[in-house]
Scaffold this motif. Structure first.
Motif, short mmCIF file in Angstrom:
data_model
loop_
_atom_site.label_atom_id
_atom_site.label_comp_id
_atom_site.label_asym_id
_atom_site.label_seq_id
_atom_site.Cartn_x
_atom_site.Cartn_y
_atom_site.Cartn_z
N PRO A 10 54.71 41.34 94.21
CA PRO A 10 55.07 42.75 94.08
C PRO A 10 54.69 43.59 95.29
O PRO A 10 55.29 44.62 95.55
CB PRO A 10 54.28 43.18 92.85
CG PRO A 10 54.10 41.93 92.06
CD PRO A 10 53.93 40.85 93.08
N SER A 48 64.51 50.19 87.62
CA SER A 48 63.41 51.12 87.87
C SER A 48 63.77 52.46 87.25
O SER A 48 64.92 52.89 87.27
CB SER A 48 63.17 51.30 89.38
OG SER A 48 64.31 51.83 90.02
N PHE A 104 58.71 49.94 87.02
CA PHE A 104 59.70 48.96 87.47
C PHE A 104 59.70 47.82 86.48
O PHE A 104 58.67 47.21 86.22
CB PHE A 104 59.36 48.45 88.87
CG PHE A 104 60.49 47.68 89.49
CD1 PHE A 104 61.39 48.29 90.34
CD2 PHE A 104 60.67 46.33 89.20
CE1 PHE A 104 62.44 47.58 90.89
CE2 PHE A 104 61.72 45.62 89.75
CZ PHE A 104 62.60 46.25 90.59
N SER A 162 60.81 44.11 85.04
CA SER A 162 61.15 42.78 85.56
C SER A 162 61.60 41.87 84.41
O SER A 162 61.34 42.14 83.25
CB SER A 162 59.93 42.17 86.25
OG SER A 162 58.86 42.00 85.33
N ARG A 207 52.12 46.16 90.99
CA ARG A 207 52.85 47.33 91.45
C ARG A 207 53.87 46.93 92.51
O ARG A 207 53.66 45.96 93.28
CB ARG A 207 51.90 48.38 92.02
CG ARG A 207 50.85 48.85 91.04
CD ARG A 207 49.97 49.94 91.65
NE ARG A 207 50.66 51.21 91.77
CZ ARG A 207 50.78 52.08 90.78
NH1 ARG A 207 50.26 51.81 89.58
NH2 ARG A 207 51.41 53.22 90.94
N VAL A 215 54.71 47.68 87.55
CA VAL A 215 55.61 46.63 87.07
C VAL A 215 55.35 46.39 85.59
O VAL A 215 54.20 46.21 85.17
CB VAL A 215 55.41 45.33 87.86
CG1 VAL A 215 56.31 44.23 87.30
CG2 VAL A 215 55.70 45.55 89.34
N GLU A 247 56.94 44.26 81.96
CA GLU A 247 57.82 43.24 81.44
C GLU A 247 57.74 43.27 79.91
O GLU A 247 56.82 43.88 79.35
CB GLU A 247 57.44 41.86 81.97
CG GLU A 247 56.07 41.38 81.54
CD GLU A 247 55.73 40.01 82.09
OE1 GLU A 247 56.46 39.55 83.00
OE2 GLU A 247 54.77 39.40 81.62
#
Length: 770
Positions: free
Chosen positions: A485, A544, A549, A551, A598, A604, A606
């Motif tokens: 990341p 995003s 963000f 994933s 990050r 980040v 999920e």
């Protein structure tokens, strides 16, 4: 002020329940037989002396809405063991004026709150659930797609409410009949067809125009319909809608960059080759152009501490098409009573245009990162349904299959603005292997189901039980692989395949305590399972939003739900009342979880199956004709819920698992009420109406970080009122509708929305039928 609103909402809740109980008792008392023989004789003599008047229809003879969605066959809504709502075209267009955004049809429905991220988007929360945890169909064809997002999304707003003849809502799970995603509720949009069937050739149509001041809206529609005797019918309709920047309440005022336009059409051919046989061929097309998500841009306006977005542009182009062929046979009088087979094709296109700053906030200088992110999805469907009358009840059974084929792309370029924004110089390109969801992907959803409905105890009790086997499969050819990341993206990609299976069941009952004494009162309830397979969006999203963000997550399991419900319905000469309590148990709900990593300034996240908890609530509604020409109505919703969630922070620390946190975007206590005057035998009506909501301060972990939509500490409560009415002229060929909403010009927001609701809004509609 907050205390007053909260007191008003709770008082309304108590009054509606009390009024329903009182009115039901009064109606029952009026219909009790007399126990005084002498008094009866006097009354009979007086009645014989009176001139004869037309006999008032019995309660059982009064019109009751017919609903198809609850059981997959036509039944009166009063007779199904579910909490339901049926909205006619007249209700949607003339009374609710839900002609701009489809989701406005549900804005006064108990158990439902309509969220709007933008004026051209919208998603109803049904019993606490929204987005891909509700199912929507068009003429029985599944509209849900594997790219639908969690939480509020824009896809319901791409249905033209003016094309609907009737909209049906079944609250709670209907997973046995409709499969994955049917958790909070199921909606079926039954579109218009010809109504000119006769022994000769007929042609008709209508022209409609509607406009509103605060919304800056102009809506136009033309329809043509006809038939060749009772054999062949046709219907064609087209709509165009334009929206200028809208004006919110007193403090916010006009909101820039909120306008857009949309247009589309619908057609239906109906052919009846034999008696009780009908072939239907239908097509729809809808296009939304440059619908802005204003709350993500610099044009947003703060509301009680919400943050303004940073994008220079964030617009969506949306396009959808639907074609289906349906063949239906009724009254077969054999092992199979009726049969229906449907083949369908849908195409969905989406393109996000986004412009962000790479350096500084000056609108005419610095680096700009432009993004085009979208997909092109073909959806193929096939389904068959059969109904058989058997000694053990009415059996409804069949299968359905849908397949999404997905092409998903994303491009990002960086430009430098110079010369006061007049010149643009290319600087770099960032490669991507996919768009929002995986490229070169497919998603299959297939199931078989059976349901039995049996009346026992001489009609006093009806039992309904059923089950479904569901299969879901994902095959993603190209998923973008995130490198460290701290570095960003690489050109690497990977593929993913998985499938899931589930068995779901449902058991419902309907009790008629006074079945042979008027059949005014029913008690219904039961237990229903629901199942939601991980979607293509769940498993493969790369996106995003704000400071997060998202994933891909390729180790997901299905979600499971069980809903318990008990309720009552009453229908008397002057009273209609319905109330229900539900409790939904949640297991393995898919949640967004911070990873502690990050990418730039973004955290980040999920997805994972961490959600366990419940949602429960009470819904009540009443309508009472207390005088010949007057009606008072009201409804109220109370919802509570808790869910285990991962809680992270903005500093990249490892997330912590928390128990019993409030459910996401939980509906506050909400009430709607009105007072209607409609003189008997006259072609006009007028209605005063009000909407009230408590402060939405029970915030989930994610809600506390949704800085652009939810104010710190929660969304303030509100109370707004308006007036509306309609009148018909020229033998009912000309219809005028109009009203004023939010007369007090209050600046308010429905919880979870990205924009405030319009301020004082005057509107007028005209329709001419021929």
């Amino acid at each position: 002020m907050a205390f007053c609103r909260r007191y008003a909402v709770r008082t309304a809740f108590s009054l509606i329940l009390a009024m329903g109980t009182f009115c039901q008792a009064q109606a029952a008392e009026q219909e009790k037989p007399s126990t005084d023989p002498k008094g009866d004789a006097v009354k009979q003599a007086k009645e014989l002396a009176k001139p004869k008047e037309p006999q008032k229809p019995k309660p059982s003879d009064k019109p009751i809405e017919v609903i198809v969605t609850a059981t997959r066959s036509e039944e009166k809504s009063y007779e199904v063991p579910y909490s339901t709502q049926v909205y006619s075209n007249q209700e949607v267009v003339e009374r609710l004026s839900a002609v701009t955004n489809f989701v406005d049809a549900f804005k006064e429905t108990p158990g439902v709150v309509v969220q709007k991220t933008a004026q051209g988007q919208g998603s109803p929360f049904i019993r606490g659930f929204t987005g891909y945890r509700n199912v929507i169909m068009i003429d029985g064809v599944r509209y849900n797609k594997s790219f639908f997002r969690e939480g509020p999304n824009q896809y319901w707003a791409q249905i033209d409410p003016l094309s609907a003849q009737r909209i049906e809502l079944v609250k709670g799970p209907s997973a046995v009949l409709y499969g994955s995603d049917s958790v909070g509720g199921t909606v079926n949009v039954l579109t218009k067809g010809t109504d000119t069937w006769s022994e000769k050739n007929e042609v008709g149509g209508s022209v409609y125009q509607w406009g509103s001041e605060a919304q800056g809206a102009s809506v136009s529609r033309v329809e043509v319909k006809g038939s060749h005797k009772d054999k062949l019918g046709f219907f064609f309709g087209g709509s165009y809608k334009y929206y200028d920047d809208f004006r919110a309440g007193d403090e916010t005022g006009s909101v820039e960059n909120s306008g857009y336009y949309e247009f589309g059409g619908d057609a239906k051919i109906q052919y009846r080759p034999f008696k009780h046989h009908e072939l239907t061929v239908a097509a729809q097309y809808w296009n939304q152009d440059s619908v802005p998500r204003t709350e993500q841009t610099r044009y947003a306006k703060p509301f009680h501490g919400t943050q303004i977005g940073t994008d220079f542009r964030n617009n969506n182009d949306e396009e959808r098409a639907l074609t289906y062929v349906k063949y239906r046979i009724d009254e077969i009088h054999g092992l199979i009573e009726s049969a229906e087979i449907t083949l369908s094709y849908q195409n969905s296109k989406e393109l996000l245009h986004r412009v962000r700053s790479n350096s500084g906030t000056n609108p005419t200088s610095g680096d700009r990162r432009t993004e085009k992110n979208g997909f092109d999805v073909d959806t193929f469907g096939a389904q068959a349904q059969f109904i058989s009358k058997t000694p053990i009840g009415t059996m409804t059974y069949g299968f359905d299959w849908y397949k999404d084929v997905v092409d998903s792309k994303r491009t990002e370029n960086v430009f430098r603005l110079t010369n006061g924004g007049l010149s643009k110089t290319f600087r770099s390109t960032r490669p991507h292997a996919q768009g929002v969801v995986a490229d070169d992907a497919s998603y299959d959803l297939a199931g078989i189901y059976i349901q039995d409905e049996k009346s026992v105890l001489d009609g006093y009790l009806t039992l309904t039980a059923g089950g479904r086997f569901q299969y879901a499969q994902i095959d993603a050819g190209t998923i973008e692989n995130l490198a460290s990341p701290a570095v960003g993206f690489t050109s690497n990609s990977f593929s993913y395949y998985d499938n899931w299976k589930s068995l779901t069941g449902s058991f419902r009952f309907l009790v008629r305590p006074d079945f042979k004494k008027g059949d005014h009162w029913h008690v219904f309830g039961g237990v229903s399972q629901a199942f939601r397979a991980p979607s293509l969006y769940d498993a493969t999203v790369v996106d995003s939003a704000g400071t997060f963000f998202e994933s891909p997550s390729t180790s997901l399991k299905p979600e499971h739900f069980i809903t318990y419900e008990i309720g009552t319905k009453a229908r008397y000469d002057h009273l209609v009342f319905q109330a229900s309590y539900f409790y939904t148990w949640i297991d393995d709900m898919i949640l967004r979880n911070p990873t502690g990593q990050r990418i730039g300034n973004a955290t980040v996240i999920e997805k994972g199956n961490g959600g366990q908890g419940n949602v429960k609530g009470i819904e009540a509604e009443v309508s009472y004709n207390f005088l010949k020409d007057f009606n008072v109505w009201g409804n109220v919703t109370w919802t509570e819920g808790a869910l285990s969630q991962f809680e992270g922070d903005r500093n990249g620390n490892p997330p912590q698992f928390r128990l019993d946190k409030p459910f996401g975007k939980l509906i506050p206590v909400v009430g709607h009420m009105g007072f209607r005057y409609q003189p008997v035998g006259r072609n006009f009506w007028v209605e005063l109406h009000a909407d009230v909501a408590d402060t939405a301060d029970r915030l989930a972990v994610g809600d506390r970080f949704d800085f652009r939509r939810i104010p710190p500490g929660g969304t303030p409560g509100y109370g707004v009122f308006g007036i509306r009415g309609a009148a018909k002229f020229l033998n009912n060929k000309l219809t005028l509708t109009g009203g004023i909403d939010n007369i007090g010009n209050e600046d308010y927001r429905i919880h979870g929305s990205g924009e405030n609701m319009p301020g004082t809004n005057a509107y007028l509609g005209v329709r001419f039928d021929w």
